[in-house]
Motif scaffolding. Structure first.
Motif: not given
Ligand SMILES: Cc1ncc(COP(=O)(O)O)c(C=O)c1O
Length: 388
Positions: A286-306
């Motif tokens: 779970t820790d590793e997979l949730e860290a992935n999910r948190t990274r995707y969440e950041g990427n999503r924001r970056l991409l939406l703004d871009g």
């Protein structure tokens, strides 16, 4: 030649299957990368990081100590039991492990579901836009994909009104939440409405839940919570970051277990053995997979703004999966041309919407954001510099 052999012209012609455009884009991009170009992949739906460490360790153990022959067609009992337990942990549902079927990716689950529920000629309802292989697998199996045009304001998901307005009955309805390409998550009440419509119309429901675990607001509801007879498809490719391990699962009603078993035995014998042994460990990473999910969440924001700065609009909120389905500004050429120009001129690879929607997709592009954050930032920077 035997006299009884029909002339070639009278023999059935294999169905013509459209390509999976995202995979074609990936091949093109790989060729440019092999020639030395700097390529950023936003076209495919796969995590850029590998399987979690406990999965890789379990695979090493299995290679060292297991025979790794065929498993039972429905899968390794220990894996099926672990998947059943997951439904208790995540959704508070008691699922009999006998109803869990391990499959060769959820792609095999799609085939098994279609073949277990209908026959050549069967009408398979699906949203437009949706994952292209729904339509292409149905066609390959001689079934009829019935595309339900879904409006952006309905989250590109079917409504009861749209289902009511179909002029011929369906033999199966397929829904996905979170959906590909839009990332839209069906709220529980809408899933319940769709399941209610299916029950009343006598149409079996198949729910593709391959993106469960990847939501950025409320968690997704499993269709099993609103109708226990639904066939649910899920797998290890997305949240569990195990695309190449080719392992998925289905939850099937008791009445369908034997039929699905016979199909699996004959179509591919059993899912990959080493992947099944290893995947048991995925549920505790779970820790590793949730860290992935948190990274995707950041990427999503970056991409939406871009994308907003570049002038693309996102008409339905992408609250799950790892995709953004964005509309091109008016006056731009169609999305196939844009995707090819971006690849050639910026090295950024995206998927034209035509893969998901052969009618309106020319105005949309799908961006996958499961990569490294630096790559998403660099992709946005390159696209911001690009001029039409
Ligand atoms: C909506 C959806 N369903 C099913 C699949 C098939 O995935 P797999 O066969 O890797 O489980 C994909 C892959 O991208 C997908 O996006």
């Amino acid at each position: 030649m035997s006299k009884t052999m029909p002339p070639a012209a009278a023999r059935p012609v294999p169905a013509t299957i459209a390509s999976f455009v995202a995979m074609d884009m990936m091949r093109e991009a790989n060729a440019l990368a092999a020639a030395g170009r700097s390529i950023i992949h936003l076209e495919t739906g796969q995590p850029s990081t590998g399987a979690p460490l406990p999965v890789r360790q379990a695979a090493t153990e299995a290679i060292a100590h297991e025979t790794l022959g065929y498993t039972e067609a429905l899968g390794l009992p220990r894996l099926r039991a672990r998947i059943a337990k997951h439904y208790g942990e995540k959704h508070g549902l008691a699922i009999d492990p006998a109803r869990v079927v391990a499959t060769t990716g959820s792609s095999a689950g799609l085939m098994l579901a279609f073949l277990a529920l209908t026959a050549p000629g069967g009408r398979i309802g699906m949203a437009r836009p949706s994952y292209p292989c729904y339509r292409n697998i149905a066609t390959a199996l001689g079934m009829e994909p019935v595309e339900i045009a879904c409006a952006a304001e309905d989250g590109f998901q079917p409504t009861v009104a749209a289902l009511d307005s179909l002029n011929r009955p369906l033999d199966l309805l397929l829904v996905a939440s979170p959906a590909n390409p839009t990332g839209v998550v069906l709220p529980r009440h809408r899933l319940a409405e769709i399941a209610g419509w299916c029950r009343a119309a006598g149409v079996p429901l198949v729910a593709d839940e391959i993106y469960h675990g990847l939501t950025y607001g409320a968690p997704a509801t499993t269709a099993l919570e609103v109708d226990g007879e639904t066939i649910v498809l899920n797998g290890f490719s997305k949240y569990y970051a195990m695309t190449g391990w080719r392992l998925g699962w289905m939850i099937v009603p008791e009445s369908k277990i034997r039929q699905v078993e016979c199909l699996a035995q004959n179509l591919y014998i059993a899912p990959p053995s080493v992947s099944q042994h290893a995947a048991i460990a995925a549920f505790d990473a779970t820790d590793e997979l949730e860290a992935n999910r948190t990274r995707y969440e950041g990427n999503r924001r970056l991409l939406l703004d871009g994308l907003a700065r570049i002038g693309l609009t996102v008409p339905a909120s992408p609250d799950g999966a790892f995709y953004i389905y964005a509309r091109l500004p008016d006056g731009w050429p169609d999305s196939t041309e844009i995707a090819h120009r971006w690849l050639q001129e910026t090295g950024v690879t995206v998927t034209p919407g035509i893969d998901f929607d052969t009618v309106e997709g020319g105005r949309y592009l799908r961006f996958g954001y499961a990569g490294a954050t630096e790559d998403i930032a660099e992709a946005v920077a390159r696209l911001e510099r690009w001029r039409l």
